[in-house]
Scaffold this motif. Sequence first.
Motif, PDB file in Angstrom:
ATOM      1  N   GLY A  75      10.957  -1.077  -9.765  1.00 18.43           N
ATOM      2  CA  GLY A  75       9.943  -1.487 -10.716  1.00 18.43           C
ATOM      3  C   GLY A  75       8.812  -2.284 -10.103  1.00 18.43           C
ATOM      4  O   GLY A  75       7.800  -2.548 -10.776  1.00 18.43           O
ATOM      5  N   GLU A  76       8.947  -2.696  -8.845  1.00 17.24           N
ATOM      6  CA  GLU A  76       7.912  -3.497  -8.201  1.00 17.24           C
ATOM      7  C   GLU A  76       7.127  -2.706  -7.154  1.00 17.24           C
ATOM      8  O   GLU A  76       6.175  -3.226  -6.582  1.00 17.24           O
ATOM      9  N   GLU A  77       7.517  -1.478  -6.889  1.00 22.19           N
ATOM     10  CA  GLU A  77       6.824  -0.694  -5.877  1.00 22.19           C
ATOM     11  C   GLU A  77       5.398  -0.364  -6.320  1.00 22.19           C
ATOM     12  O   GLU A  77       5.139  -0.140  -7.505  1.00 22.19           O
ATOM     13  N   ASP A  78       4.474  -0.357  -5.341  1.00 24.91           N
ATOM     14  CA  ASP A  78       3.085   0.073  -5.584  1.00 24.91           C
ATOM     15  C   ASP A  78       2.419  -0.701  -6.721  1.00 24.91           C
ATOM     16  O   ASP A  78       1.652  -0.134  -7.499  1.00 24.91           O
ATOM     17  N   ARG A  79       2.694  -1.990  -6.806  1.00 19.04           N
ATOM     18  CA  ARG A  79       2.226  -2.752  -7.968  1.00 19.04           C
ATOM     19  C   ARG A  79       1.166  -3.799  -7.631  1.00 19.04           C
ATOM     20  O   ARG A  79       0.296  -4.081  -8.449  1.00 19.04           O
ATOM     21  N   TYR A  80       1.208  -4.396  -6.444  1.00 15.02           N
ATOM     22  CA  TYR A  80       0.383  -5.570  -6.164  1.00 15.02           C
ATOM     23  C   TYR A  80      -0.694  -5.258  -5.128  1.00 15.02           C
ATOM     24  O   TYR A  80      -0.493  -4.465  -4.215  1.00 15.02           O
ATOM     25  N   SER A  81      -1.830  -5.922  -5.276  1.00 13.04           N
ATOM     26  CA  SER A  81      -2.903  -5.752  -4.302  1.00 13.04           C
ATOM     27  C   SER A  81      -2.854  -6.828  -3.216  1.00 13.04           C
ATOM     28  O   SER A  81      -3.474  -6.663  -2.171  1.00 13.04           O
TER      29      SER A  81
END
Length: 464
Positions: free
Chosen positions: A262-268
């Motif tokens: 659920g946290e993959e590819d989420r933050y810049s």
Amino acid sequence: MPQHDIRRRIEAIWAECWRSGMYEPVEIMEQMLYLLFLRRLDDLQASRLIGPLHAPQGPLWSPAGAEDHLMHWSRFKDLRGAEMYALLADHVFPRLRCLGGPGSAYAQHMKGVRFSIPSAAALARLVTLIEALPRQAGRRGCAAYDYLAGKLAGIGARGAYTTPPCITGLMVALVAPCPGDIVCSPVGGDGNFLVGVAEYLAQCHPAMFADPNASEHFHHRMFHAYDSDKTMLRIACMNLALRGVINPDIRYTNSVAPDVAGEEDRYSIVLAHPSTAGLRHQDAASTAHAEIVMVAQFLRMLKRGGRAAVIVPRHILNGSSPAHLALRRQLVEEQQVDAVITFSAGLSDRHAGLPKSLLLFTRTDCGGNHPIWFYDVQCDSGDADAAGAAQRNARRRGPWRGGSPAAGNAHNRVPELMLRWGQGGGAAIGAGRAARLRVRRDRIARASHCRSVKRYRSGWRMDG
């Protein structure tokens, strides 16, 4: 206010706690921190320093009910001991447990706040001593609060993983947050990285708070952190509340768990100083593997184009196991490694003799064409005796002594490093003996993707 003066005054408050029958160090520091937090929050609202960062919902600390006019520090500090004790026990601390309102991260983590000062007389004396602490103007807050929060964050095994404020400021400046970024501190600790981002944006992008959409993003979607230490979560909540962030995403989660579903590819942006203090009972190989897994997690958490600044132990850069080689190969060949900054003498007094490096990288999924920038802060050179003395001094005080990135004293190398980063490793400046170079990726690949700066010493330039 000089650090030694703050320490002396805090020790006087500590002695009063001992005389009152409080002996547990963590409990004493938490009670002092809660009182300092209430004072600082009242000061900020009185001077409206929080105001520009708040949306129309109003301040986080908005007591309601018959006792409203007495629940602020400026009102209850002058009450008699018994009256003040009843007010704090029955009204102020229960309200503090609901900070931010129902369903907020603040209320979730502050519900563990306890009022454990043993008597009204002890409370009156502590409030008098705390009120006598000098106030510091500006958004940085009370120096005594910052000192005490840092001390509490540094207790125990995980204290070896606290990050000095100047290093936090350096990491934030290197990733250069923008108003639209989504920031994660996966090993949240006391929230220092998120606080650093909030302060950076307030200083570098003040116009964002006049934009309703940017302000909404800042208060409700920008800040994310998780940690497995409930005391650290409470400190993080208080630190962010003092910076005016209305609704950060702060979660109680195992920071070293290998699953980031659920946290993959989420933050810049990802900012981290991974702590494996809870794994130190394991053998060295298992601990090293856990640290490798954590760095790989941080990469997966980034969006494409996202950037990360992560403090890593030395073995991440030059370890020879298959896991080490696979991680370095992935970062060098599939992503963009921007810089490797080595702290040869450790980050601070607490880290003396524990060399670490700051790894700055961008997720591209297609590699990168730019050379990797290495920067190594070394002890002053000269004859053998002088070099040995300088090394001992560096280990005793750390090469980054001096506070914020703006501090330009002889021992704080952050301003010099930032200037060289902005110049792209240009001409030598100052009298520091820090070394830097840029290394082509094909050369790194031929060296088994080793990113220890010592591997590439031949031919590099020395400053000074």
